[in-house]
Write an enzyme that holds these catalytic residues in place. Structure first.
Site, mmCIF file in Angstrom:
data_model
loop_
_atom_site.group_PDB
_atom_site.id
_atom_site.type_symbol
_atom_site.label_atom_id
_atom_site.label_comp_id
_atom_site.label_asym_id
_atom_site.label_seq_id
_atom_site.Cartn_x
_atom_site.Cartn_y
_atom_site.Cartn_z
ATOM 1 N N SER A 1 0.833 -1.203 0.000
ATOM 2 C CA SER A 1 0.000 0.000 0.000
ATOM 3 C C SER A 1 0.871 1.258 0.000
ATOM 4 O O SER A 1 1.701 1.434 -0.895
ATOM 5 C CB SER A 1 -0.950 -0.051 1.198
ATOM 6 O OG SER A 1 -2.003 0.881 1.050
ATOM 7 N N HIS B 1 -7.336 -5.918 0.011
ATOM 8 C CA HIS B 1 -6.176 -5.030 0.092
ATOM 9 C C HIS B 1 -5.004 -5.610 0.893
ATOM 10 O O HIS B 1 -3.883 -5.130 0.775
ATOM 11 C CB HIS B 1 -6.610 -3.690 0.702
ATOM 12 C CG HIS B 1 -5.598 -2.602 0.558
ATOM 13 N ND1 HIS B 1 -5.203 -2.115 -0.677
ATOM 14 C CD2 HIS B 1 -4.891 -1.899 1.480
ATOM 15 C CE1 HIS B 1 -4.304 -1.159 -0.499
ATOM 16 N NE2 HIS B 1 -4.085 -1.004 0.784
ATOM 17 N N ALA C 1 -10.975 -1.416 8.453
ATOM 18 C CA ALA C 1 -12.151 -2.074 7.886
ATOM 19 C C ALA C 1 -12.168 -1.946 6.363
ATOM 20 O O ALA C 1 -12.491 -2.901 5.650
ATOM 21 C CB ALA C 1 -13.422 -1.475 8.479
ATOM 22 N N ASP D 1 -9.859 -5.646 -4.146
ATOM 23 C CA ASP D 1 -9.305 -4.525 -3.380
ATOM 24 C C ASP D 1 -10.255 -3.324 -3.387
ATOM 25 O O ASP D 1 -10.677 -2.871 -4.452
ATOM 26 C CB ASP D 1 -7.953 -4.121 -3.986
ATOM 27 C CG ASP D 1 -7.113 -3.264 -3.059
ATOM 28 O OD1 ASP D 1 -7.690 -2.537 -2.232
ATOM 29 O OD2 ASP D 1 -5.875 -3.330 -3.159
#
Length: 256
Positions: A81, A235, A146, A208
């Site tokens: 990320s 993700h 979340a 994702d």
């Protein structure tokens, strides 16, 4: 300038692998990997202001300079990320330090650019996070965790695991969270990607919620790049689909 000492946890023996986490968490998110990949020496970095690392003033270039000063001089870099954005910049700016690059669920430009038909996080979402940071730090991070698991078939377990590992370390500093959001909003490395010469593995989760799968088709098809798409992952594929993730990563690492 004296570089800030960052917290780096080194585990295992073998080829050096630098691991960079994403926004709102810390290096503990990769806790499971050393047991599954014992033939490598992992260096789990707490990004500036996250986990046990001190804040580093400035932008992504200042963060990167501090990381470079605290990890082995020649290593494979793996970033998830936001950490993938930092690792990508490392491959471009410090090619002599990065022997190979792996990005996980990471975009070269996280913010959606509607005028360019570039998919990503809607600008208003990042604005909301920035506003909420000043109101309720804990709730903002919880909400972001979340979102990271959104789309996964094991969403509840993923969030629980992420939360357990993240909360084992100190809460991230507000300054670092704000810096990270600014990087997600402003950094755009798209035009520089063809300059990456190192072997480059890109791992994606098809479900994702933060990096749309349309990004994959817009990435440059380089002779040194390889894409792995995990069809049921979101993700955080190294948590939700650990076995599939490790198989893909290990197969690529063995080529190094």
């Amino acid at each position: 300038m004296t570089q800030t000492k960052l917290h780096v946890k080194s585990v295992g023996q073998g080829l050096d692998v630098v691991m960079l986490h994403g926004w709102g968490v810390n290096g503990a998110v990769f806790t499971a990997l050393p047991d599954l990949l014992p033939q490598y020496r992992f260096h789990f970095v707490d990004l500036p202001g996250f986990g046990e690392s001190h804040v580093v003033a400035g932008d992504i270039n200042d963060w990167l300079a501090s990381i470079i000063a605290n990890v082995p001089k020649s290593a494979i870099w793996i970033g998830w990320s936001l950490g993938g954005l930092v690792a990508t910049l490392a491959a471009l700016k410090y090619p002599q330090h990065v022997t190979a690059l792996c990005t996980i669920s990471s975009s070269p430009c996280f913010m959606a650019r509607e005028e360019e038909s570039w998919p990503g996080i809607p600008p208003n979402v990042l604005v909301q996070f920035a506003t909420q940071l000043t109101q309720d730090l804990d709730k903002t991070i919880e909400r972001f965790l979340a979102i990271q698991a959104m789309g996964s078939q094991t969403v509840k377990g993923d969030i629980k695991q992420l939360r357990e590992w993240v909360l084992a370390k100190p809460q991230p500093q507000f300054t670092a969270l704000d810096q990270g959001l600014d990087m997600l909003a402003r950094v755009d490395l798209r035009n520089q990607l063809p300059l990456i010469k190192q072997p480059w593995l890109r791992i994606w989760g098809k479900l994702d919620g933060l990096v749309p799968r349309r990004v994959i088709k817009l990435m440059p098809n380089l002779s040194n790049s390889e894409d792995v798409i995990l069809p049921k992952a979101s993700h955080a594929p190294f948590i939700s689909h650990t076995d599939d993730f490790v198989t893909a990563l290990d197969g690529w690492l063995k080529k190094r």
